[in-house]
Design a protein around this motif. Structure first.
Motif, mmCIF file in Angstrom:
data_model
loop_
_atom_site.group_PDB
_atom_site.id
_atom_site.type_symbol
_atom_site.label_atom_id
_atom_site.label_comp_id
_atom_site.label_asym_id
_atom_site.label_seq_id
_atom_site.Cartn_x
_atom_site.Cartn_y
_atom_site.Cartn_z
ATOM 1 N N ILE A 18 0.838 -1.191 0.000
ATOM 2 C CA ILE A 18 0.000 0.000 0.000
ATOM 3 C C ILE A 18 0.879 1.249 0.000
ATOM 4 C CG2 ILE A 18 -1.789 1.264 1.264
ATOM 5 C CD1 ILE A 18 -2.556 -1.450 2.530
ATOM 6 N N ASP A 19 0.623 2.146 -0.971
ATOM 7 C CA ASP A 19 1.327 3.430 -1.065
ATOM 8 C C ASP A 19 2.840 3.242 -1.063
ATOM 9 O OD1 ASP A 19 -1.185 4.624 -1.002
ATOM 10 O OD2 ASP A 19 -1.159 4.862 1.178
ATOM 11 N N GLY A 20 3.295 2.312 -1.915
ATOM 12 C CA GLY A 20 4.725 2.070 -2.043
ATOM 13 C C GLY A 20 5.331 2.873 -3.181
ATOM 14 N N LYS A 21 6.489 2.441 -3.639
ATOM 15 C CA LYS A 21 7.170 3.099 -4.757
ATOM 16 C C LYS A 21 7.152 2.152 -5.957
ATOM 17 C CE LYS A 21 10.218 5.836 -1.796
ATOM 18 N NZ LYS A 21 11.624 6.158 -1.439
ATOM 19 N N PRO A 22 6.228 2.380 -6.898
ATOM 20 C CA PRO A 22 6.100 1.465 -8.047
ATOM 21 C C PRO A 22 7.388 1.320 -8.849
ATOM 22 C CG PRO A 22 4.216 2.953 -7.914
ATOM 23 C CD PRO A 22 5.221 3.445 -6.926
ATOM 24 N N GLU A 23 8.204 2.374 -8.877
ATOM 25 C CA GLU A 23 9.428 2.320 -9.671
ATOM 26 C C GLU A 23 10.444 1.329 -9.108
ATOM 27 O OE1 GLU A 23 9.801 5.843 -6.788
ATOM 28 O OE2 GLU A 23 8.262 4.924 -8.069
#
Length: 358
Positions: free
Chosen positions: A288-293
């Motif tokens: 949840i609300d991480g860094k997709p990159e």
């Protein structure tokens, strides 16, 4: 020696082991928060009802009116805290529980002192009832009871006549001992019931082979994720390659060991709260609300760890951004699953990984 150990465990942790009690702490806090909310609301109603009755009725104890009003306002403050503060800061639940219980004790003692010519009733009643309202360690509750009895006896000796004070002290000490015995017994039953309930919940939500959350828990929580997201939700779908072949070649113990290893690494990377085994060799994790990159590099790190142990896992990932509109969980998971299937197909397309050659 064994009997003394049981008594010690009974007073310290209500009859369960220390580790078991510590595991129950989140459940105890949540139960106490809900109970505090209910009992503080009832206390507000009770004190304000008593205040109104004492004002409009000449036969009622009008001398108690200010006391009822003050304690009603205090309990109203506790209600507001349980609604606004405790959901965000659950660690403070027990502090407010102790405040609530202390106010009940203070009220009982104060009312008894206001009517010094009569034997105490309110203080004894709250002494018997208050320790049973919430979940807590019996040793703490017993200490509370002892302190209340001591304070009450001192107050009685100072404010009441000898003939009344003797009766009050005798009653308070007697009922104090009864309160300790009752509290230890009832708290043991309540904590054990909570422990059994937590065990049932654990078994219903946990994959017993790997120790992570199971498909049942996954299905129950799936629609909760849209409520948790503020910026994005990352889904990773993983499928273990070669489980069937390993079971046939090296036995099911080897296959089970591989699944446990994969589950452990996924849990280590993504955390225990959102890691699920949803099938024989399939896993789903959410962030949840991480860094997709960063997700691609993290998956590669996992694959490298598993490759070193001779395990191969096909991964697929998908990302939802809040700006995209409504979050459809099944579409998000399906997207990750399709990418996993593509990776799995590529793995088996290589001749050395072809199922027919294994």
């Amino acid at each position: 020696m064994q009997y003394s150990h049981k008594i010690k465990k009974l007073f310290l942790y209500a009859g369960v082991d220390k580790e078991e009690y510590n595991r129950l702490l989140p459940s105890i806090r949540e139960e106490n928060r809900l109970l505090l909310k209910v009992f503080s609301q009832l206390a507000v109603v009770m004190f304000f009802a008593l205040f109104i009755a004492s004002v409009i009725s000449t036969g009622f104890a009008s001398i108690n009116s200010p006391t009822y009003l003050v304690f009603g306002l205090i309990m109203l403050g506790v209600v507001m805290c349980t609604t606004l503060v405790l959901p965000k800061y659950p660690a403070y639940v027990m502090a407010f529980v102790y405040i609530f219980e202390t106010m009940l004790y203070v009220f009982g003692i104060h009312i008894s002192m206001l009517h010094a010519e009569k034997p105490a009733v309110s203080a004894v009643a709250f002494l018997l009832v208050s320790p049973l309202l919430f979940y807590d360690r019996p040793i703490r509750l017993s200490m509370q009871i002892a302190i209340v009895v001591a304070v009450f006896c001192i107050m009685v000796l100072y404010f009441k006549e000898p003939d009344v004070s003797q009766t009050d002290i005798w009653n308070m000490v007697t009922f104090g001992i009864l309160a300790v015995a009752t509290t230890v017994f009832i708290m043991s039953i309540k904590i054990r019931a909570l422990y059994q309930s937590s065990q049932i919940e654990y078994l219903s939500q946990t994959d017993l082979l790997t120790g992570i959350k199971n498909r049942n828990h996954y299905e129950n929580r799936l629609e909760e994720y849209p409520k948790m997201v503020t910026s994005n939700l990352i889904c990773v779908y993983a499928d273990v390659n070669g489980l069937h072949e390993m079971n046939n070649k090296e036995g099911h113990q080897a296959g089970d060991r591989m699944l446990r290893e994969v589950a452990g690494i996924l849990q280590e990377k993504f955390g225990p709260d959102h890691t699920y085994r949803i099938g024989g060799d399939e896993f789903v994790v959410f962030r949840i609300d991480g860094k997709p990159e960063n997700i691609s590099s993290e998956i590669e790190e996992i694959k490298e760890k598993l490759d070193k142990q001779g395990y191969h896992v096909a991964f697929g990932s998908s990302v939802y951004q809040v700006s995209e509109g409504k979050l459809e969980m099944y579409e998000l998971v399906k997207s990750a699953e399709n990418k996993m299937f593509a990776a799995k197909k590529e793995f088996y397309s290589e001749s050395e990984n072809d199922r027919e050659n294994r």
